[in-house]
Design a protein around this motif. Structure first.
Motif, short mmCIF file in Angstrom:
data_model
loop_
_atom_site.label_atom_id
_atom_site.label_comp_id
_atom_site.label_asym_id
_atom_site.label_seq_id
_atom_site.Cartn_x
_atom_site.Cartn_y
_atom_site.Cartn_z
N GLU A 68 0.86 -1.19 0.00
CA GLU A 68 0.00 0.00 0.00
C GLU A 68 0.89 1.23 0.00
OE1 GLU A 68 -3.74 -1.21 2.72
OE2 GLU A 68 -1.78 -1.78 3.53
N GLU A 69 0.39 2.29 -0.57
CA GLU A 69 1.14 3.54 -0.69
C GLU A 69 1.81 3.88 0.65
OE1 GLU A 69 1.00 5.28 -3.68
OE2 GLU A 69 2.53 6.68 -2.95
N GLU A 217 7.35 -2.77 -5.11
CA GLU A 217 7.29 -1.30 -5.14
C GLU A 217 8.22 -0.64 -4.14
OE1 GLU A 217 5.49 0.50 -7.23
OE2 GLU A 217 3.44 -0.26 -7.49
N TRP A 218 8.47 -1.30 -3.01
CA TRP A 218 9.20 -0.66 -1.92
C TRP A 218 10.71 -0.90 -2.01
CZ3 TRP A 218 6.65 -5.16 -2.00
CH2 TRP A 218 7.31 -6.29 -1.56
#
Ligand SMILES: [Ca+2]
Ligand SMILES: [Ca+2]
Ligand SMILES: [Ca+2]
Length: 400
Positions: A68-69, A217-218
């Motif tokens: 999550e963002e 993503e991270w």
């Protein structure tokens, strides 16, 4: 009877104890790290927490667990803990992505290497394919590594050893050691990779199943993984099997032992208690060093699993890349591990007493090993009935 913690050693005591150590404990002084039992009332045989989560790109990455963002490596690790710490009924699969992606976790105690026994198992979602065309059938083998917290800092920053599984003897010449793959970001596209043998390829999108980004993503761009690549095991049996439900029939042939997400968790799929310890259990004695030579580990504190296959299904939009998934893991002999820790702790206390050091047993969050048993100098748990020197909580005590 009075029990007095001995804060100061007399020289006489030191010398006599030292002689005692040298005489009787010569073979035990090799213990190099603090075996660990966290300060909990009841120990669990299941994972306590995840230390690292670095998946390679894949169709389930950013999905299980969900990115999550704003998530960071630390929050993703915490999400993994929430997914895989605990027993089978209360855990959920996480994905390691393509070749090389990994997770590292630990238990609330060191796992002992019990001779001639499998010591722990990691459960995945492999299954025996229905028509029994092959051994296994949904093998997305993860390679297992183990490590001992030699520097007793609670972190997985110590030497790692790989578990030598059956491919090392069944597929000689087909296993690639010292393999290396680097992945590059390609937002919402197929993810390109290159390896250290001059090959390249892509982790392909299978859009109808997994619409999210496939690169973790991270994590930074250009992720490089190193390790062992197992031989490709995908067979296309589409022409040989009756297929009423699908155009394709692919299988992933299983390896005999020593991997994760390789063989089914149960020997009888109708019996949820028929745990496949033979196929899925890991013996710490299988650990090898970087030269593939056996190492003799008495305990391990960390387990790492990484995807060991670098292959994808040639049918577009079908299986995509081969990716190890894991759900939970367990110490297969909790009581034996705890007994071995108590014995090693008592012996080590004697070893260290000559330098007047107390046992640095703490591992996580300042937790200390505190079992209130009393041991004699041979490491046996006893109820002292006479004067003498004993060990309690890693300290010498004198009963007068
Ligand atoms: Ca063993
Ligand atoms: Ca460490
Ligand atoms: Ca799987």
């Amino acid at each position: 009877m009075r029990i007095i913690s001995k804060e100061k050693n007399s020289m006489t005591m030191r010398v006599s104890l030292m002689i005692f150590i040298l005489s009787f404990f010569h073979s035990f002084i090799v213990f190099s790290s603090a075996q660990r039992m966290d300060n909990v009332l009841e120990h669990s045989k299941y994972i306590q927490a995840v230390d690292e989560y670095r998946p390679a790109p894949g169709q389930y990455v950013n999905d299980i667990p969900e990115y999550e963002e704003g998530d960071t490596e630390a929050t993703m690790v915490q999400k993994c803990t929430e997914m895989i710490a605990g027993d089978y009924q209360n855990t959920h699969l996480i994905a390691l992505g393509g070749w090389g992606g990994y997770v590292t976790f630990h238990f609330d105690h060191s796992i002992a290497n019990i001779p001639d026994q499998r010591d722990f198992a990691v459960w995945g979602n492999a299954y025996q394919e229905q028509t029994n065309q092959v051994f296994g059938g949904m093998n997305e083998a993860g390679i297992v590594m183990v490590s001992k917290d030699v520097n007793s800092n609670g972190l997985p920053d110590d030497p790692w050893y790989e578990i030598s599984g059956s491919c090392d003897v069944d597929s000689i010449g087909k296993v690639i050691y010292n393999y290396e793959v680097t992945y590059q970001r390609n937002p919402m596209g197929n993810i390109p990779w290159i390896d250290n043998l001059g090959h390249s390829g892509t982790i392909d999108r299978v859009n109808q199943w997994h619409p999210q980004e496939y690169y973790p993503e991270w994590l930074p761009d250009g992720l490089t993984f190193r390790g062992t690549r197992l031989p490709d095991n995908m067979l296309d049996l589409s022409e040989t099997v009756e297929r009423t439900w699908s155009q394709w029939y692919y299988v992933l042939v299983g390896f005999r032992y020593g991997y994760v997400d390789n063989l089914a968790n149960w020997t009888d799929k109708a019996d949820a208690n028929s745990w496949n310890y033979e196929g899925c259990g890991i013996d710490i004695s299988w650990a090898v060093d970087e030269n593939r030579q056996p190492v003799n580990l008495d305990f391990i504190d960390f387990v790492r699993v990484y995807t060991g296959l670098n292959q994808k299904c040639p049918a577009p939009n079908w299986w995509g890349e081969t990716s190890t998934e894991i759900q939970c893991a367990e110490d297969l002999h909790l009581d034996a591990s705890l007994d071995a820790i108590r014995q090693a702790t008592a012996i080590k206390a004697i070893d260290r007493s000559s330098s007047a050091r107390l046992l640095p047993e703490g591992r996580k969050n300042g937790q200390l090993i505190m079992d209130n048993y009393i041991y004699d100098l041979l490491g046996r748990k006893i109820s002292p009935k006479q004067k003498g020197i004993y060990i309690q909580n890693g300290k010498k005590i004198i009963i007068q």
